[in-house]
Write an enzyme that holds these catalytic residues in place. Structure first.
Site, PDB file in Angstrom:
ATOM      1  N   GLY A  53      55.756  29.586  13.676  1.00 37.05           N
ATOM      2  CA  GLY A  53      54.967  30.917  13.702  1.00 37.05           C
ATOM      3  C   GLY A  53      56.139  31.923  13.164  1.00 37.05           C
ATOM      4  O   GLY A  53      57.158  31.760  12.982  1.00 37.05           O
TER       5      GLY A  53
ATOM      6  N   GLN B  71      59.586  39.922  11.130  1.00 34.24           N
ATOM      7  CA  GLN B  71      60.783  39.062  10.977  1.00 34.24           C
ATOM      8  C   GLN B  71      61.203  38.902   9.382  1.00 34.24           C
ATOM      9  O   GLN B  71      62.202  38.344   9.117  1.00 34.24           O
ATOM     10  CB  GLN B  71      60.429  37.635  11.648  1.00 34.24           C
ATOM     11  CG  GLN B  71      60.117  37.563  12.865  1.00 34.24           C
ATOM     12  CD  GLN B  71      59.719  36.365  13.523  1.00 34.24           C
ATOM     13  OE1 GLN B  71      58.570  36.034  13.553  1.00 34.24           O
ATOM     14  NE2 GLN B  71      60.810  35.433  13.810  1.00 34.24           N
TER      15      GLN B  71
ATOM     16  N   CYS C 140      63.047  31.231  18.662  1.00 34.72           N
ATOM     17  CA  CYS C 140      62.579  32.127  17.634  1.00 34.72           C
ATOM     18  C   CYS C 140      63.630  32.066  16.193  1.00 34.72           C
ATOM     19  O   CYS C 140      64.750  32.223  16.401  1.00 34.72           O
ATOM     20  CB  CYS C 140      62.907  33.508  18.431  1.00 34.72           C
ATOM     21  SG  CYS C 140      62.141  34.845  17.181  1.00 34.72           S
ATOM     22  N   LEU C 141      62.852  32.313  15.102  1.00 34.68           N
ATOM     23  CA  LEU C 141      63.828  32.001  13.940  1.00 34.68           C
ATOM     24  C   LEU C 141      64.613  33.561  13.842  1.00 34.68           C
ATOM     25  O   LEU C 141      65.320  33.209  13.052  1.00 34.68           O
ATOM     26  CB  LEU C 141      62.800  32.014  12.708  1.00 34.68           C
ATOM     27  CG  LEU C 141      61.737  30.855  12.737  1.00 34.68           C
ATOM     28  CD1 LEU C 141      60.813  30.939  11.373  1.00 34.68           C
ATOM     29  CD2 LEU C 141      62.884  29.714  12.407  1.00 34.68           C
TER      30      LEU C 141
ATOM     31  N   HIS D 258      53.485  34.703  21.511  1.00 33.40           N
ATOM     32  CA  HIS D 258      55.020  34.662  21.116  1.00 33.40           C
ATOM     33  C   HIS D 258      55.018  35.765  19.903  1.00 33.40           C
ATOM     34  O   HIS D 258      55.687  36.768  19.688  1.00 33.40           O
ATOM     35  CB  HIS D 258      55.711  33.418  20.741  1.00 33.40           C
ATOM     36  CG  HIS D 258      57.011  33.603  20.237  1.00 33.40           C
ATOM     37  ND1 HIS D 258      58.014  32.991  20.905  1.00 33.40           N
ATOM     38  CD2 HIS D 258      57.301  34.281  19.044  1.00 33.40           C
ATOM     39  CE1 HIS D 258      59.072  33.216  19.961  1.00 33.40           C
ATOM     40  NE2 HIS D 258      58.677  34.050  18.685  1.00 33.40           N
ATOM     41  N   GLU D 259      54.145  35.463  19.093  1.00 31.92           N
ATOM     42  CA  GLU D 259      54.149  36.377  17.391  1.00 31.92           C
ATOM     43  C   GLU D 259      53.340  37.520  17.891  1.00 31.92           C
ATOM     44  O   GLU D 259      54.052  38.629  17.368  1.00 31.92           O
ATOM     45  CB  GLU D 259      53.094  35.445  16.610  1.00 31.92           C
ATOM     46  CG  GLU D 259      53.730  34.051  16.093  1.00 31.92           C
ATOM     47  CD  GLU D 259      55.210  34.103  15.643  1.00 31.92           C
ATOM     48  OE1 GLU D 259      55.719  35.181  15.441  1.00 31.92           O
ATOM     49  OE2 GLU D 259      55.910  33.167  16.072  1.00 31.92           O
TER      50      GLU D 259
ATOM     51  N   HIS E 265      55.997  39.771  18.738  1.00 31.42           N
ATOM     52  CA  HIS E 265      56.937  40.429  17.757  1.00 31.42           C
ATOM     53  C   HIS E 265      56.469  41.697  17.366  1.00 31.42           C
ATOM     54  O   HIS E 265      57.118  42.544  16.998  1.00 31.42           O
ATOM     55  CB  HIS E 265      57.084  39.255  16.694  1.00 31.42           C
ATOM     56  CG  HIS E 265      58.169  38.381  16.768  1.00 31.42           C
ATOM     57  ND1 HIS E 265      59.412  38.709  17.003  1.00 31.42           N
ATOM     58  CD2 HIS E 265      58.042  36.944  16.781  1.00 31.42           C
ATOM     59  CE1 HIS E 265      60.245  37.884  17.056  1.00 31.42           C
ATOM     60  NE2 HIS E 265      59.282  36.694  17.056  1.00 31.42           N
TER      61      HIS E 265
HETATM   62 NI    NI Z   1      59.846  34.758  17.096  1.00 33.82          NI
END
Ligand code: NI
Length: 200
Positions: free
Chosen positions: A75, A80, A123-124, A165-166, A169
């Site tokens: 995701g 991000q 998380c990236l 989660h997304e 963000h």
């Molecule tokens: Ni993330």
């Protein structure tokens, strides 16, 4: 925001501002985008709704998918890649399954199930950090798809977790917010230190 964000300027190789993100994405074409990481303050930004689904939004979504697959991740939210707009991409299919990309514009959680399920989430934007999080195991989400059509989806399991989660963000919320303040401060300090040593 009037300052140029280095990631956005970098990806488009042009002088453009963060409030013209789709132009940046358009100029860069479909391409892997730089992912911003902790402690970049942009990660705490509230993302703004997308008013019109056009080719620039679709190109940004495609570039985000390419970035997510290359990372690899399941995701990615637009913030991000330094674009503060309410857009997320997801794909929770297994490696041996065909790809199943999902593009959600202006996603809204309509309802959450009563049962919680634990996942160890990464998380990236916070590399090498995993946090055990209990979230509702089912979710109903309303969003606009890449063709501008309103959709509703009932998700369970990993997809339900990834959607929550997304969407977090888009409201500037990160997995470290589920940690105690002490543990969260330790993680943030580590990333600030890394940033300082990278600049030397
Ligand atoms: Ni993330």
């Amino acid at each position: 925001m009037s300052a140029f964000h280095p990631a956005v300027v970098g990806l488009a190789r042009c002088v453009c501002q963060v409030d013209r993100p789709f132009l940046c994405a358009y100029l860069s074409g479909m391409a892997k985008l730089p992912i911003i990481t902790l402690p970049d303050p942009l990660l705490r930004t509230q993302s703004a709704p997308i008013e019109r689904v056009d080719d620039e939004v679709r190109q940004l979504a495609d570039s985000m998918l390419e970035t997510m697959y290359a990372a690899p991740g399941i995701g990615l939210a637009a913030i991000q890649v330094a674009v503060p707009r309410r857009l997320v991409v997801l794909d929770v299919s297994d490696k041996d399954e065909p790809r199943n990309p999902l593009v959600m514009i202006n996603p809204e959680i309509v309802s959450l199930g009563d049962t919680l399920a634990p996942y160890e989430e990464g998380c990236l934007s916070i590399p090498d950090v995993l946090v055990d999080i209990d979230r509702p195991s089912t979710v109903r989400v309303r969003y606009v798809d890449r063709y501008g059509k309103s959709q509703e989806l009932d998700a369970a399991g990993l997809l339900a977790t990834a959607i929550q989660h997304e969407v977090d963000h888009l409201d500037g919320r990160l997995i470290i917010d589920f940690l105690s303040r002490l543990k969260r401060d330790i993680v943030v300090r580590r990333f600030k230190k890394q940033l300082r040593s990278a600049k030397i």
